[in-house]
Scaffold this active site. Structure first.
Site, PDB file in Angstrom:
ATOM      1  N   ASN A  52      53.273 -49.776 -31.298  1.00  0.00           N
ATOM      2  CA  ASN A  52      52.394 -50.931 -31.094  1.00  0.00           C
ATOM      3  C   ASN A  52      52.696 -51.730 -29.832  1.00  0.00           C
ATOM      4  O   ASN A  52      52.040 -52.739 -29.569  1.00  0.00           O
ATOM      5  CB  ASN A  52      52.481 -51.871 -32.308  1.00  0.00           C
ATOM      6  CG  ASN A  52      51.818 -51.285 -33.542  1.00  0.00           C
ATOM      7  OD1 ASN A  52      50.883 -50.505 -33.435  1.00  0.00           O
ATOM      8  ND2 ASN A  52      52.315 -51.659 -34.716  1.00  0.00           N
ATOM      9  N   HIS A 112      45.681 -49.631 -36.618  1.00  0.00           N
ATOM     10  CA  HIS A 112      47.132 -49.713 -36.768  1.00  0.00           C
ATOM     11  C   HIS A 112      47.532 -50.686 -37.875  1.00  0.00           C
ATOM     12  O   HIS A 112      48.576 -50.503 -38.515  1.00  0.00           O
ATOM     13  CB  HIS A 112      47.775 -50.123 -35.443  1.00  0.00           C
ATOM     14  CG  HIS A 112      47.903 -48.986 -34.480  1.00  0.00           C
ATOM     15  ND1 HIS A 112      48.975 -48.848 -33.613  1.00  0.00           N
ATOM     16  CD2 HIS A 112      47.098 -47.913 -34.245  1.00  0.00           C
ATOM     17  CE1 HIS A 112      48.821 -47.737 -32.893  1.00  0.00           C
ATOM     18  NE2 HIS A 112      47.684 -47.171 -33.250  1.00  0.00           N
ATOM     19  N   ARG A 141      41.651 -50.318 -32.079  1.00  0.00           N
ATOM     20  CA  ARG A 141      42.948 -49.686 -32.358  1.00  0.00           C
ATOM     21  C   ARG A 141      43.842 -50.606 -33.181  1.00  0.00           C
ATOM     22  O   ARG A 141      44.576 -50.155 -34.065  1.00  0.00           O
ATOM     23  CB  ARG A 141      43.618 -49.330 -31.027  1.00  0.00           C
ATOM     24  CG  ARG A 141      44.940 -48.609 -31.152  1.00  0.00           C
ATOM     25  CD  ARG A 141      45.397 -48.125 -29.786  1.00  0.00           C
ATOM     26  NE  ARG A 141      46.745 -47.569 -29.835  1.00  0.00           N
ATOM     27  CZ  ARG A 141      47.755 -47.990 -29.088  1.00  0.00           C
ATOM     28  NH1 ARG A 141      47.577 -48.982 -28.233  1.00  0.00           N
ATOM     29  NH2 ARG A 141      48.946 -47.438 -29.177  1.00  0.00           N
ATOM     30  N   HIS A 146      37.996 -42.961 -29.727  1.00  0.00           N
ATOM     31  CA  HIS A 146      38.650 -42.822 -28.433  1.00  0.00           C
ATOM     32  C   HIS A 146      37.645 -42.751 -27.291  1.00  0.00           C
ATOM     33  O   HIS A 146      38.032 -42.639 -26.131  1.00  0.00           O
ATOM     34  CB  HIS A 146      39.529 -41.569 -28.412  1.00  0.00           C
ATOM     35  CG  HIS A 146      40.797 -41.726 -29.202  1.00  0.00           C
ATOM     36  ND1 HIS A 146      41.612 -40.669 -29.553  1.00  0.00           N
ATOM     37  CD2 HIS A 146      41.395 -42.834 -29.735  1.00  0.00           C
ATOM     38  CE1 HIS A 146      42.647 -41.113 -30.249  1.00  0.00           C
ATOM     39  NE2 HIS A 146      42.537 -42.425 -30.369  1.00  0.00           N
TER      40      HIS A 146
END
Length: 331
Positions: free
Chosen positions: A98, A69, A65, A197
């Protein structure tokens, strides 16, 4: 080179690798970029990741992730890792999307090892890309060659996370049109990368509106499986901002296609995931992967391809940016 113990079926076929190399060359990236300047760079990263994952396997999801990001804000330049200069100048890591990220210590640990072996050579941006790949690999996921040669950015602004990172309550079409297409990614990339995910967890606050106040009238999202709803409510009470839930229950430490089975059953946590089964551009892929039995070759191949594509977003190369000595600070 791929490690010897990686099953050959997991490796991207030669044609795909050549395709990806061709696309990455245009960005100034190439597989084996550090072959002469720091030949053991990827070996050092994988060795550290193997140790880290043996102690904390749940970090694979957060590290994947983090790369995502990073790439969606100012491109894949490791701006996610920079500290803010003061309270009036918060950095990306301080942005609301975040605040739940973790794993910064992993990057710092690996960067220190690389600085000892090859001072000033390996960028923090490349470390993020390689760590994301190795985290997936070490959770029984695919291996793919990562083109490297990224340079590190010098700017990190918290407010930019709000306009560049897809929120979990957006639909598939909103995320595709507002975030993916502007970055050069398409519907297939969205449904494939969403499959990440399958590893990781989420705070209840990221999807509690679907449980308790979907339309503002104290109701639940009708798209949620009515038999699954009580289970989620038992874990996430109203206004719960601390509890963590597995995104792929029972399999959140293993990279596989079970995520798609959940989406097909309407048991996905986020609206962004749930609407994949409703959108004409992504529905067929979800259904196909939900029925995949045994080795998920198509998804594994596609995931590697989309990760390379994502890793090319607005990269800095050549004389652009810098190679940070410490990932949290500009030189």
């Amino acid at each position: 080179m791929a490690p010897k113990d990686v099953p050959s079926m997991i490796l991207l076929n030669l044609a795909l690798v050549l395709l990806l190399l061709g696309s990455s060359d245009a960005q100034g990236l190439q597989v084996g970029f550090y072959q002469k300047t720091c030949p053991k760079a990827e070996e050092i990263i994988r060795k550290e990741m193997t140790t880290i994952m043996s102690l904390a396997p749940s970090l694979a999801g957060p590290l994947l992730r983090m790369h995502f990001h990073d790439c969606f804000v100012r491109g894949c330049d490791a701006s996610i890792l920079l500290n803010g200069t003061d309270q009036n100048n918060p950095a990306e890591k301080d942005g609301r999307p975040n605040l739940s990220l973790r794993g910064y210590g992993v990057i710092d640990r690996i960067k220190a090892k690389l600085e000892k072996a090859c001072p000033g050579i390996v960028s923090c941006a490349d470390i993020l890309a390689l760590v994301a790949r190795d985290g997936v690999l070490l959770t029984k996921g695919p291996y793919w060659e990562v083109p490297t040669g990224r340079r590190d950015g010098k700017i990190s602004v918290a407010s930019e996370t709000l306009t560049n990172l897809p929120p979990p309550f957006f639909s598939t079409s909103q995320i595709l049109n507002l975030f993916f297409i502007p970055k050069g990614l398409n519907a297939k990339d969205l449904v494939v990368l969403s499959g990440g995910h399958t590893i990781g967890t989420s705070h209840c606050s990221s999807f509690s509106n679907r449980l308790y106040n979907f339309t503002g009238n104290g109701d639940a999202d009708p798209m949620l499986d009515k038999n699954y709803l009580p289970k989620l409510k038992s874990k996430c009470r109203p206004n719960d901002a601390t509890t963590i839930v597995e995104m792929d229950p029972g399999s959140f430490k293993t990279f596989d296609t079970s995520y798609y089975k959940l989406v097909a059953k309407r048991r996905a946590l986020f609206t962004s995931d749930a609407t994949l089964i409703l959108d004409s551009q992504t529905k067929a892929y979800v259904e196909r992967q939900a029925q995949a039995n045994g080795f998920p070759s198509e998804f594994f191949r596609d995931f590697g391809e989309s990760m390379v594509k994502m890793g090319n977003i607005e990269v800095l190369t050549g004389n652009q940016g810098e190679i940070r000595k410490k990932c949290a600070f500009v030189n």
